[in-house]
Design a protein around this motif. Structure first.
Motif, PDB file in Angstrom:
ATOM      1  N   TYR A 170      43.228  80.314  13.588  1.00 31.16           N
ATOM      2  CA  TYR A 170      43.404  81.640  14.183  1.00 31.16           C
ATOM      3  C   TYR A 170      42.076  82.239  14.656  1.00 31.16           C
ATOM      4  CZ  TYR A 170      44.448  86.702  13.894  1.00 31.16           C
ATOM      5  OH  TYR A 170      44.571  88.031  14.128  1.00 31.16           O
ATOM      6  N   ASP A 171      41.002  82.027  13.873  1.00 29.21           N
ATOM      7  CA  ASP A 171      39.714  82.604  14.261  1.00 29.21           C
ATOM      8  C   ASP A 171      39.186  82.010  15.547  1.00 29.21           C
ATOM      9  OD1 ASP A 171      39.018  84.422  12.024  1.00 29.21           O
ATOM     10  OD2 ASP A 171      39.346  82.578  10.891  1.00 29.21           O
ATOM     11  N   TYR A 172      39.378  80.700  15.714  1.00 29.35           N
ATOM     12  CA  TYR A 172      38.919  80.077  16.959  1.00 29.35           C
ATOM     13  C   TYR A 172      39.726  80.592  18.130  1.00 29.35           C
ATOM     14  CZ  TYR A 172      36.464  76.858  13.917  1.00 29.35           C
ATOM     15  OH  TYR A 172      35.640  76.343  12.974  1.00 29.35           O
ATOM     16  N   VAL A 173      41.046  80.727  17.930  1.00 23.80           N
ATOM     17  CA  VAL A 173      41.888  81.239  19.007  1.00 23.80           C
ATOM     18  C   VAL A 173      41.440  82.636  19.407  1.00 23.80           C
ATOM     19  CG1 VAL A 173      44.237  81.908  19.639  1.00 23.80           C
ATOM     20  CG2 VAL A 173      43.861  79.851  18.302  1.00 23.80           C
ATOM     21  N   MET A 174      41.200  83.491  18.403  1.00 23.99           N
ATOM     22  CA  MET A 174      40.823  84.876  18.715  1.00 23.99           C
ATOM     23  C   MET A 174      39.459  84.936  19.393  1.00 23.99           C
ATOM     24  SD  MET A 174      43.484  86.194  17.975  1.00 23.99           S
ATOM     25  CE  MET A 174      43.250  87.911  18.339  1.00 23.99           C
ATOM     26  N   LEU A 175      38.527  84.134  18.917  1.00 26.01           N
ATOM     27  CA  LEU A 175      37.220  84.116  19.563  1.00 26.01           C
ATOM     28  C   LEU A 175      37.386  83.699  21.024  1.00 26.01           C
ATOM     29  CD1 LEU A 175      34.253  84.598  19.080  1.00 26.01           C
ATOM     30  CD2 LEU A 175      34.000  82.217  18.435  1.00 26.01           C
ATOM     31  N   ILE A 177      40.110  84.073  22.882  1.00 20.05           N
ATOM     32  CA  ILE A 177      40.754  85.149  23.639  1.00 20.05           C
ATOM     33  C   ILE A 177      39.739  86.233  23.996  1.00 20.05           C
ATOM     34  CG2 ILE A 177      42.482  86.998  23.512  1.00 20.05           C
ATOM     35  CD1 ILE A 177      44.248  85.189  21.950  1.00 20.05           C
ATOM     36  N   ALA A 178      38.786  86.493  23.096  1.00 22.39           N
ATOM     37  CA  ALA A 178      37.790  87.530  23.362  1.00 22.39           C
ATOM     38  C   ALA A 178      36.838  87.134  24.478  1.00 22.39           C
ATOM     39  CB  ALA A 178      37.017  87.857  22.089  1.00 22.39           C
ATOM     40  N   VAL A 179      36.439  85.843  24.541  1.00 19.11           N
ATOM     41  CA  VAL A 179      35.467  85.470  25.575  1.00 19.11           C
ATOM     42  C   VAL A 179      36.114  84.948  26.852  1.00 19.11           C
ATOM     43  CG1 VAL A 179      33.625  84.977  23.918  1.00 19.11           C
ATOM     44  CG2 VAL A 179      35.086  83.115  24.719  1.00 19.11           C
ATOM     45  N   ALA A 180      37.410  84.616  26.794  1.00 16.13           N
ATOM     46  CA  ALA A 180      38.059  84.021  27.971  1.00 16.13           C
ATOM     47  C   ALA A 180      37.944  84.882  29.232  1.00 16.13           C
ATOM     48  CB  ALA A 180      39.519  83.704  27.665  1.00 16.13           C
ATOM     49  N   PRO A 181      38.160  86.221  29.167  1.00 11.78           N
ATOM     50  CA  PRO A 181      38.045  87.006  30.397  1.00 11.78           C
ATOM     51  C   PRO A 181      36.646  86.896  31.002  1.00 11.78           C
ATOM     52  CG  PRO A 181      39.000  88.350  28.655  1.00 11.78           C
ATOM     53  CD  PRO A 181      38.567  87.063  28.030  1.00 11.78           C
ATOM     54  N   PHE A 182      35.650  86.770  30.140  1.00  4.66           N
ATOM     55  CA  PHE A 182      34.290  86.706  30.644  1.00  4.66           C
ATOM     56  C   PHE A 182      33.988  85.329  31.238  1.00  4.66           C
ATOM     57  CE2 PHE A 182      34.573  90.173  27.801  1.00  4.66           C
ATOM     58  CZ  PHE A 182      33.770  91.147  28.363  1.00  4.66           C
ATOM     59  N   LEU A 183      34.478  84.305  30.564  1.00  6.29           N
ATOM     60  CA  LEU A 183      34.281  82.948  31.071  1.00  6.29           C
ATOM     61  C   LEU A 183      34.937  82.785  32.447  1.00  6.29           C
ATOM     62  CD1 LEU A 183      32.964  80.382  29.998  1.00  6.29           C
ATOM     63  CD2 LEU A 183      35.202  79.642  29.204  1.00  6.29           C
ATOM     64  N   LEU A 204      45.033  87.049  33.803  1.00  4.77           N
ATOM     65  CA  LEU A 204      45.886  86.733  32.652  1.00  4.77           C
ATOM     66  C   LEU A 204      45.104  86.850  31.342  1.00  4.77           C
ATOM     67  CD1 LEU A 204      48.098  83.734  33.797  1.00  4.77           C
ATOM     68  CD2 LEU A 204      48.874  85.969  32.998  1.00  4.77           C
ATOM     69  N   ALA A 205      43.884  86.299  31.344  1.00  3.55           N
ATOM     70  CA  ALA A 205      43.061  86.345  30.133  1.00  3.55           C
ATOM     71  C   ALA A 205      42.761  87.786  29.749  1.00  3.55           C
ATOM     72  CB  ALA A 205      41.765  85.571  30.349  1.00  3.55           C
ATOM     73  N   GLY A 206      42.421  88.615  30.757  1.00  7.98           N
ATOM     74  CA  GLY A 206      42.119  90.022  30.481  1.00  7.98           C
ATOM     75  C   GLY A 206      43.325  90.728  29.893  1.00  7.98           C
ATOM     76  N   GLU A 207      44.505  90.450  30.458  1.00  7.43           N
ATOM     77  CA  GLU A 207      45.718  91.110  29.967  1.00  7.43           C
ATOM     78  C   GLU A 207      46.040  90.667  28.547  1.00  7.43           C
ATOM     79  OE1 GLU A 207      48.065  89.828  33.160  1.00  7.43           O
ATOM     80  OE2 GLU A 207      47.678  91.609  34.382  1.00  7.43           O
ATOM     81  N   LEU A 208      45.872  89.369  28.300  1.00 11.25           N
ATOM     82  CA  LEU A 208      46.133  88.852  26.952  1.00 11.25           C
ATOM     83  C   LEU A 208      45.249  89.565  25.938  1.00 11.25           C
ATOM     84  CD1 LEU A 208      47.777  86.728  25.468  1.00 11.25           C
ATOM     85  CD2 LEU A 208      45.859  85.176  25.712  1.00 11.25           C
ATOM     86  N   MET A 209      43.973  89.742  26.301  1.00  8.39           N
ATOM     87  CA  MET A 209      43.057  90.402  25.393  1.00  8.39           C
ATOM     88  C   MET A 209      43.486  91.843  25.120  1.00  8.39           C
ATOM     89  SD  MET A 209      39.060  91.133  25.793  1.00  8.39           S
ATOM     90  CE  MET A 209      39.085  92.913  25.825  1.00  8.39           C
ATOM     91  N   LEU A 210      43.862  92.553  26.186  1.00  9.55           N
ATOM     92  CA  LEU A 210      44.270  93.949  26.010  1.00  9.55           C
ATOM     93  C   LEU A 210      45.483  94.055  25.100  1.00  9.55           C
ATOM     94  CD1 LEU A 210      43.860  95.457  29.594  1.00  9.55           C
ATOM     95  CD2 LEU A 210      42.570  96.009  27.543  1.00  9.55           C
ATOM     96  N   ILE A 211      46.455  93.162  25.316  1.00  7.29           N
ATOM     97  CA  ILE A 211      47.664  93.199  24.490  1.00  7.29           C
ATOM     98  C   ILE A 211      47.322  92.874  23.042  1.00  7.29           C
ATOM     99  CG2 ILE A 211      49.887  92.064  24.080  1.00  7.29           C
ATOM    100  CD1 ILE A 211      50.153  91.752  27.097  1.00  7.29           C
ATOM    101  N   ALA A 212      46.354  91.978  22.870  1.00  9.46           N
ATOM    102  CA  ALA A 212      46.022  91.524  21.512  1.00  9.46           C
ATOM    103  C   ALA A 212      45.314  92.608  20.699  1.00  9.46           C
ATOM    104  CB  ALA A 212      45.154  90.272  21.573  1.00  9.46           C
ATOM    105  N   ILE A 213      44.621  93.527  21.364  1.00  9.00           N
ATOM    106  CA  ILE A 213      43.770  94.463  20.613  1.00  9.00           C
ATOM    107  C   ILE A 213      44.511  95.213  19.500  1.00  9.00           C
ATOM    108  CG2 ILE A 213      42.376  96.575  20.776  1.00  9.00           C
ATOM    109  CD1 ILE A 213      41.143  95.466  23.281  1.00  9.00           C
ATOM    110  N   PRO A 214      45.637  95.903  19.769  1.00  5.26           N
ATOM    111  CA  PRO A 214      46.202  96.691  18.665  1.00  5.26           C
ATOM    112  C   PRO A 214      46.817  95.872  17.533  1.00  5.26           C
ATOM    113  CG  PRO A 214      47.336  97.169  20.749  1.00  5.26           C
ATOM    114  CD  PRO A 214      46.345  96.125  21.035  1.00  5.26           C
TER     115      PRO A 214
END
Ligand code: HEM
Ligand code: HEM
Ligand code: SF4
Ligand code: SF4
Lengths: 244, 127
Positions: A170-175, A177-183, A204-214
């Protein structure tokens, strides 16, 4: 391809923003309702104790005392002691590299997308309003810096024993997701690989990150501040009587 | 030890105890960034050669976290491992500090409560 772009760049953006905002409000609401418990901290009162009248924040006495205290704090002997205390007790003293990396990582993470030229152009197109933009060279450099901090976190997850001990997939996935929009944003900007595909992936990556935040461990963005506000006397208004 | 083997696990009690603090447990597990910043705040971690198994986050993830994930499907061996973590590796001094505000001692205390409800407890006179 164009249709995918239209969908991903249209309705999906609003959907993810909605989830982000509604979810954030939901989490804040949870924090202040029965879900988090108010502790009652018993206050010890010595027998015969009478509350002293306050001398007031701005009386002459209070101000001269405070100035004397500050002077003493910065005196030569104290500077040495303070430095030692800082090294021993402050997280920047205990883990300097990690603390700076995480500070820089988070600043870039939150600030960069707000001032990317392309974002503001799209915002302007959609709503007619936008923030000012920074130069693309600057935002591009911030993206690179963020990616480097992300790489450092990855290194830590792999090779530092204590971090390994509690790292799961899970930690690798979250890391990621956090850097994917930037990459992907970086690759789109530099036209690495196919531009159209990259932009779609980026959105898509940016949206995934936004949805994941809360609703994932990114919720620490919300809890960090709520919690800090409630800690007794840590630059906050809190009495330290709320935990969850 | 022979006595322990005869213990029957009661999934219903575990479940209802977990439900009591469902929101808190869920959020704690969810919000923990696995950053290990809480490590230095635990004196056991500091005095045991910084062994990761004494890290506050390690202790609550592998006790209440395991219980929460396995729900009632827990077996006695796992429960015994959890018992060792929550009694031997943590003294509930409540000095640990998490920047995200996770109340780690409360989580470990709740894991103790669940163990206790199943009769799986640390025997201090045999330690
Ligand atoms: C959700 C809707 C989003 C849309 C429609 C979008 C769109 C774009 C576009 C069109 C570009 C420019 C590519 C180019 O210069 O040709 C871009 C760049 C960028 N985006 Fe986004 N983006 C979105 C979300 C995000 C999010 C959530 C983040 C970060 C958290 C992000 C971070 C970036 C960064 C850092 C760049 C610049 C990369 C560089 O210059 O090296 N974007 N975005
Ligand atoms: C703006 C408020 C935020 C604050 C104050 C904050 C604070 C923190 C702190 C104190 C840590 C622990 C130290 C570390 O492991 O780096 C952390 C970790 C982390 N944060 Fe944030 N954060 C915020 C927002 C975000 C957002 C919006 C995201 C992602 C979308 C995010 C992603 C992460 C990740 C991935 C980690 C773990 C890094 C690792 O693998 O060690 N943070 N954050
Ligand atoms: S409990 Fe808090 S300090 Fe410890 S690893 Fe989790 S988020 Fe970090
Ligand atoms: S309560 Fe437990 S985990 Fe926290 S500092 Fe004390 S011994 Fe360590």
């Amino acid at each position: 391809m164009h249709q995918i772009y239209q969908f991903v760049g249209g309705p999906l953006v609003w959907f993810s923003l909605l989830v982000f905002i509604a979810g954030t409000i939901h989490q804040i609401h949870q924090f202040f309702t029965d879900f988090s418990k108010k502790k009652t901290i018993p206050q010890y009162q010595p027998p015969g104790f009478k509350k002293q009248p306050s001398i007031g924040w701005f009386s002459k006495n209070a101000i001269t005392t405070r100035i004397a205290l500050i002077k003493q704090w910065f005196s030569r002997e104290n500077r040495i002691r303070n430095m030692a205390m800082f090294r021993a007790t402050n997280v920047f003293g205990i883990h300097p590299v990690f603390s700076w990396a995480t500070l820089i990582f988070h600043v870039c993470l939150v600030i960069t997308p707000l001032f990317v030229l392309a974002h503001n152009l799209l915002l302007d197109e959609a709503l007619g309003i936008s923030l000012f933009s920074w130069s693309e060279t600057l935002t591009d450099s911030m993206t690179v810096v963020l990616l480097m901090c992300g790489a450092y976190f990855l290194y830590r997850r792999f090779f530092v024993r204590r971090v390994r001990a509690i790292t799961s997939f899970y930690d690798y996935v979250m890391l990621f997701i956090a850097v994917a929009p930037f990459l992907t944003g970086f690759m789109a900007y530099h036209q690495i690989y196919d531009y159209q595909t990259m932009v779609i992936l980026h959105i898509l990556a940016g949206e995934l990150m936004l949805i994941a935040i809360p609703y994932t461990k990114f919720a620490h963005m919300i809890y960090f501040f709520l919690q800090r506000l409630c800690v007794a006397s840590e630059y906050s208004f809190g009495k330290g009587n709320r935990t969850w | 030890m022979t006595e322990q083997k005869s213990i029957e696990i009661n999934p219903k009690t575990i479940q209802s105890l977990l439900d009591d603090k469902k929101a808190q447990i869920q959020t704690a597990l969810n919000v923990c960034a696995h950053c290990t910043l809480c490590a230095e705040s635990c004196f056991l971690f500091m005095t045991r050669d910084q062994d990761p198994k004494y890290m506050p986050s390690y202790k609550f993830i592998n006790s209440i976290g395991t219980l929460y994930k396995k729900k009632a499907r827990i077996d006695l061996d796992t429960l015994n491992t959890i018992k060792d973590i929550v009694w031997k590796d943590c003294v509930l001094c409540t000095r640990c500090y998490c920047p995200m505000g996770i109340d780690i001692p409360a989580m470990i205390a709740h894991a103790r409560k669940i163990c206790r409800s199943q009769g799986v407890v640390h025997e201090f006179d045999n330690a």
